[in-house]
Design an enzyme around this catalytic site. Structure first.
Site, mmCIF file in Angstrom:
data_model
loop_
_atom_site.group_PDB
_atom_site.id
_atom_site.type_symbol
_atom_site.label_atom_id
_atom_site.label_comp_id
_atom_site.label_asym_id
_atom_site.label_seq_id
_atom_site.Cartn_x
_atom_site.Cartn_y
_atom_site.Cartn_z
ATOM 1 N N LYS A 191 0.854 -1.191 0.000
ATOM 2 C CA LYS A 191 0.000 0.000 0.000
ATOM 3 C C LYS A 191 0.886 1.235 0.000
ATOM 4 O O LYS A 191 1.698 1.436 0.909
ATOM 5 C CB LYS A 191 -0.887 -0.027 1.242
ATOM 6 C CG LYS A 191 -1.801 1.173 1.392
ATOM 7 C CD LYS A 191 -2.789 0.933 2.521
ATOM 8 C CE LYS A 191 -3.617 2.158 2.808
ATOM 9 N NZ LYS A 191 -4.575 1.902 3.897
ATOM 10 N N LYS A 244 -2.253 -1.361 -3.935
ATOM 11 C CA LYS A 244 -3.153 -0.225 -3.794
ATOM 12 C C LYS A 244 -2.328 1.055 -3.809
ATOM 13 O O LYS A 244 -1.317 1.109 -3.098
ATOM 14 C CB LYS A 244 -3.900 -0.374 -2.465
ATOM 15 C CG LYS A 244 -4.774 0.789 -2.093
ATOM 16 C CD LYS A 244 -5.327 0.581 -0.713
ATOM 17 C CE LYS A 244 -6.033 1.867 -0.322
ATOM 18 N NZ LYS A 244 -6.232 2.007 1.074
HETATM 19 C C1 PBG Z 1 -7.769 2.614 5.828
HETATM 20 C C2 PBG Z 1 -8.021 2.636 4.368
HETATM 21 C C3 PBG Z 1 -7.855 3.688 3.450
HETATM 22 C C4 PBG Z 1 -8.305 3.228 2.230
HETATM 23 C C5 PBG Z 1 -8.697 1.905 2.412
HETATM 24 N N1 PBG Z 1 -8.508 1.557 3.732
HETATM 25 C C6 PBG Z 1 -7.386 5.071 3.678
HETATM 26 C C7 PBG Z 1 -5.982 5.383 3.954
HETATM 27 O O1 PBG Z 1 -5.096 4.534 4.019
HETATM 28 O O2 PBG Z 1 -5.764 6.582 4.182
HETATM 29 C C8 PBG Z 1 -8.370 4.034 0.968
HETATM 30 C C9 PBG Z 1 -9.358 3.566 -0.034
HETATM 31 C C10 PBG Z 1 -9.677 4.530 -1.115
HETATM 32 O O3 PBG Z 1 -9.058 5.611 -1.250
HETATM 33 O O4 PBG Z 1 -10.585 4.227 -1.877
HETATM 34 N N2 PBG Z 1 -6.446 2.706 6.201
HETATM 35 ZN ZN ZN Z 2 -5.978 3.248 8.394
#
Ligand code: PBG
Ligand code: ZN
Length: 321
Positions: A191, A244
């Site tokens: 991520k 992601k």
């Molecule tokens: C929680 C999380 C996030 C997303 C999915 N789970 C936000 C982040 O990491 O700030 C983002 C999903 C999206 O932007 O569609 N940590």
């Molecule tokens: Zn988070």
């Protein structure tokens, strides 16, 4: 080359295919909302009330959706994110309802603390070598507790998204100890620290009160580090890996396949918002661009695609047949 591009033969030589069973629909459940509330940063998406979430998921099922990824937006936040593992919390109740009212749908839950902490970080914070920061090991306990509470509510897969070191191992051990050997882990293994989560943080009210997530998410410049992250999660016992965001990171998707696990790609809120905004202005054709973005994820090697366009894409797949 053009002999193979004739209208009749072209479908027979198509190398990659998108199926409804590739698609996962993310849904927000809001403990306060009384009716579906439009999300301003993501036109066409809603925060759904807990009341009636069963029928909402059944409607998605009728539109061809077989899997949902659930996010909870709680009434109450505190520095420790305690509401995230409340057995009567918004996400736990939502999972129970969806499992009993739409039993044919695969339920995946996002396991993180940022929607539940008053400071908006993904776990417990404290003083570290570079100032206030996310504390790794104290947060692991919290994350494992959250995952177990989701499993107890009936989640089929838990999806840790906090990017803590050791999160998959901690969750696997906790699930096994509590008798949830059958609950799977879809790890947000790779991520990136991306600006493309902006619309989501508005939608889920999960923005950071101070600082940002760059001390736990991966810098967009780093590909070897990105692969190590997924490799480690595979070794810790993840069942499904994830990259992601999606579209900017398809090179990473094709490499992460090497670890032998199914790979999910998350087309995130900012990707949705960019396509949607251009489409609403009449600047691009929405269906063409969405289906292109999804087949490109398949071409890169995605098995599953998490996308806010899942329901639309399922409908467009029907039209194509
Ligand atoms: C929680 C999380 C996030 C997303 C999915 N789970 C936000 C982040 O990491 O700030 C983002 C999903 C999206 O932007 O569609 N940590
Ligand atoms: Zn988070």
């Amino acid at each position: 080359m053009r002999r193979l591009r004739g209208r009749l033969i072209q479908p027979f030589v198509k190398e990659h295919h998108l199926r409804k069973t590739d698609l996962v629909m993310p849904l927000f459940i809001d403990e306060i909302a009384e009716r579906p509330t439009p999300i301003p940063t993501m036109p066409g998406q809603f925060r759904y009330p807990l009341e009636g979430i069963g029928p909402v998921v059944r409607q998605f099922q009728e539109r061809g959706i077989g899997a949902v990824l659930l996010f909870g937006i709680p009434i109450r936040k505190d520095p420790e994110g305690t509401e995230a593992y409340n057995p009567r919390g918004v996400i736990q109740l939502a999972v129970q309802r969806v499992k009993s009212e739409a039993p044919g749908v695969l339920v995946i839950t996002d396991v993180c603390a940022c929607e539940y902490t008053s400071h908006g970080h993904c776990g417990i914070i404290g003083e570290g070598p570079s100032g206030m920061d996310l504390q790794n090991d104290p947060s692991l306990e919290l994350i494992a507790k959250i995952a177990v509470s989701h499993a107890r509510a009936g989640a089929d897969l838990v999806a840790p998204s906090c990017m803590l070191d050791g999160m998959v191992a901690a969750i696997r051990t906790a699930l096994d100890d509590e008798g949830f050997q059958e609950t799977g882990i879809m790890s947000y293994s790779t991520k990136f620290a991306s600006g493309l989560y902006g619309p989501f943080r508005e939608a889920a009210d999960s923005g950071c009160g101070f600082g940002d997530r760059s001390t736990y998410q991966i810098h967009p410049a780093n590909s070897r580090e990105a692969l190590r992250e997924s490799e480690i999660d595979a070794r810790e016992g993840a069942d499904i890996l994830m990259v992601k965001p999606g579209g900017f990171y398809l090179d990473i998707v094709s490499s992460v396949r090497a670890f032998g696990l199914p790979v999910a790609v998350y087309q995130v809120s900012g990707e949705y918002a960019m396509i949607r905004a251009a489409a609403m202005n009449g600047w691009i054709d929405e269906k063409t661009v969405v289906m292109e973005s999804l087949i490109c994820a398949k071409r890169a090697g995605a098995d599953l695609i998490i996308t806010y366009y899942a329901a639309d894409a399922a409908g467009w797949l029907d039209e194509e047949q």
